[in-house]
Design a protein around this motif. Structure first.
Motif, short mmCIF file in Angstrom:
data_model
loop_
_atom_site.label_atom_id
_atom_site.label_comp_id
_atom_site.label_asym_id
_atom_site.label_seq_id
_atom_site.Cartn_x
_atom_site.Cartn_y
_atom_site.Cartn_z
N VAL A 68 -58.89 -4.21 -1.35
CA VAL A 68 -57.48 -4.24 -1.01
C VAL A 68 -57.32 -5.21 0.14
N SER A 69 -56.49 -6.17 -0.05
CA SER A 69 -56.33 -7.17 1.00
C SER A 69 -55.54 -6.59 2.17
N ALA A 70 -55.82 -7.13 3.33
CA ALA A 70 -55.09 -6.72 4.53
C ALA A 70 -53.61 -7.05 4.35
N ALA A 71 -53.32 -8.10 3.60
CA ALA A 71 -51.93 -8.48 3.37
C ALA A 71 -51.19 -7.40 2.59
N SER A 72 -51.86 -6.75 1.63
CA SER A 72 -51.23 -5.68 0.86
C SER A 72 -50.87 -4.50 1.75
N ILE A 73 -51.76 -4.16 2.65
CA ILE A 73 -51.50 -3.04 3.56
C ILE A 73 -50.39 -3.41 4.54
N GLU A 74 -50.42 -4.63 5.05
CA GLU A 74 -49.35 -5.06 5.97
C GLU A 74 -48.00 -5.08 5.27
N ARG A 75 -47.98 -5.51 4.02
CA ARG A 75 -46.73 -5.51 3.25
C ARG A 75 -46.20 -4.09 3.11
N LEU A 76 -47.09 -3.15 2.80
CA LEU A 76 -46.68 -1.76 2.66
C LEU A 76 -46.14 -1.22 3.98
N LYS A 77 -46.80 -1.54 5.08
CA LYS A 77 -46.33 -1.08 6.39
C LYS A 77 -44.93 -1.63 6.68
N ARG A 78 -44.72 -2.91 6.38
CA ARG A 78 -43.39 -3.52 6.61
C ARG A 78 -42.33 -2.85 5.76
N LEU A 79 -42.66 -2.65 4.48
CA LEU A 79 -41.69 -2.01 3.58
C LEU A 79 -41.37 -0.59 4.04
N PHE A 80 -42.38 0.14 4.47
CA PHE A 80 -42.15 1.49 4.96
C PHE A 80 -41.21 1.46 6.16
N ALA A 81 -41.51 0.60 7.10
CA ALA A 81 -40.70 0.53 8.32
C ALA A 81 -39.26 0.12 8.02
N ASP A 82 -39.09 -0.78 7.06
CA ASP A 82 -37.77 -1.32 6.76
C ASP A 82 -36.95 -0.48 5.78
N ALA A 83 -37.63 0.21 4.84
CA ALA A 83 -36.89 0.79 3.73
C ALA A 83 -36.99 2.31 3.58
N VAL A 84 -38.00 2.93 4.15
CA VAL A 84 -38.19 4.37 3.94
C VAL A 84 -37.38 5.15 4.97
N SER A 85 -36.58 6.09 4.46
CA SER A 85 -35.78 6.90 5.37
C SER A 85 -36.39 8.28 5.60
N SER A 86 -37.09 8.83 4.60
CA SER A 86 -37.73 10.13 4.78
C SER A 86 -38.71 10.39 3.65
N TYR A 87 -39.54 11.40 3.85
CA TYR A 87 -40.41 11.88 2.78
C TYR A 87 -40.74 13.33 3.02
N ASP A 88 -41.04 14.01 1.92
CA ASP A 88 -41.37 15.43 1.97
C ASP A 88 -42.33 15.72 0.83
N GLN A 89 -42.92 16.90 0.85
CA GLN A 89 -43.90 17.24 -0.17
C GLN A 89 -43.76 18.66 -0.66
N SER A 90 -44.28 18.89 -1.86
CA SER A 90 -44.37 20.21 -2.45
C SER A 90 -45.61 20.21 -3.34
N GLU A 91 -46.55 21.09 -3.02
CA GLU A 91 -47.82 21.14 -3.76
C GLU A 91 -48.49 19.76 -3.73
N ASN A 92 -48.70 19.15 -4.91
CA ASN A 92 -49.36 17.84 -4.93
C ASN A 92 -48.36 16.70 -5.16
N LEU A 93 -47.08 16.97 -4.92
CA LEU A 93 -46.04 15.96 -5.11
C LEU A 93 -45.45 15.55 -3.77
N ILE A 94 -45.18 14.27 -3.65
CA ILE A 94 -44.52 13.73 -2.46
C ILE A 94 -43.30 12.97 -2.93
N VAL A 95 -42.16 13.23 -2.28
CA VAL A 95 -40.93 12.52 -2.60
C VAL A 95 -40.57 11.65 -1.40
N ILE A 96 -40.38 10.37 -1.66
CA ILE A 96 -40.00 9.42 -0.61
C ILE A 96 -38.57 8.97 -0.90
#
Length: 150
Positions: A68-96
């Motif tokens: 996994v390239s460092a660029a892929s992880i950095e892209r995910l971090k940027r997207l999370f910071a810019d676009a994710v408002s919340s997340y929660d879980q139930s059992e083995n499911l996570i909703v973002i």
């Protein structure tokens, strides 16, 4: 039969030190599979097993590493910071929850990183469903997501 045998090969390679095709064939025979060296050789090739250094002047079979390239992880971090408002879980499911229109991009970035704890993602417009391999993996996944938001 082939699928069961190859699944067993993956299990054996993960759990034991297998240095040669002969050792693998013997371990398969002990597990109840009647195999020849030629069959084992084909399975190794189809599964993409690799030999890696083990101890001094020795090698063992291993599963291929997904890089996994460092660029892929950095892209995910940027997207999370810019676009994710919340997340929660139930059992083995996570909703973002994301900003409208951002879920598919975030889900694609999660898939690209290929976390071993995540079985898969499904994305709509502003919601992502993540299926963890089992509920014991969820805290590890959420801890990673927490890091992305800090």
């Amino acid at each position: 039969m082939k699928i069961r045998r190859q699944k067993k090969i993956l299990e054996l390679v993960e759990q034991k030190v297998i240095r040669t095709q002969e050792e693998l064939a013997e371990a398969l025979k002990e597990a109840g599979f009647d195999v020849t060296q030629a069959t084992v050789s084909r399975d190794i090739k189809e599964l993409g097993l690799v030999k890696i250094p083990f101890q001094k002047d020795s090698y063992r079979y291993a599963l291929p590493q997904k890089t996994v390239s460092a660029a892929s992880i950095e892209r995910l971090k940027r997207l999370f910071a810019d676009a994710v408002s919340s997340y929660d879980q139930s059992e083995n499911l996570i909703v973002i929850k994301t900003l409208p229109g951002a879920a598919q991009g975030v889900a694609s970035a999660i898939d690209q990183v290929a976390f071993p704890e995540i079985l898969g993602t499904i994305a709509g417009d502003d919601t992502i469903l993540i299926i963890a391999r089992d509920r014991e993996q969820v805290p590890k996944i959420l801890a990673r997501f927490d890091e992305f938001l800090t």
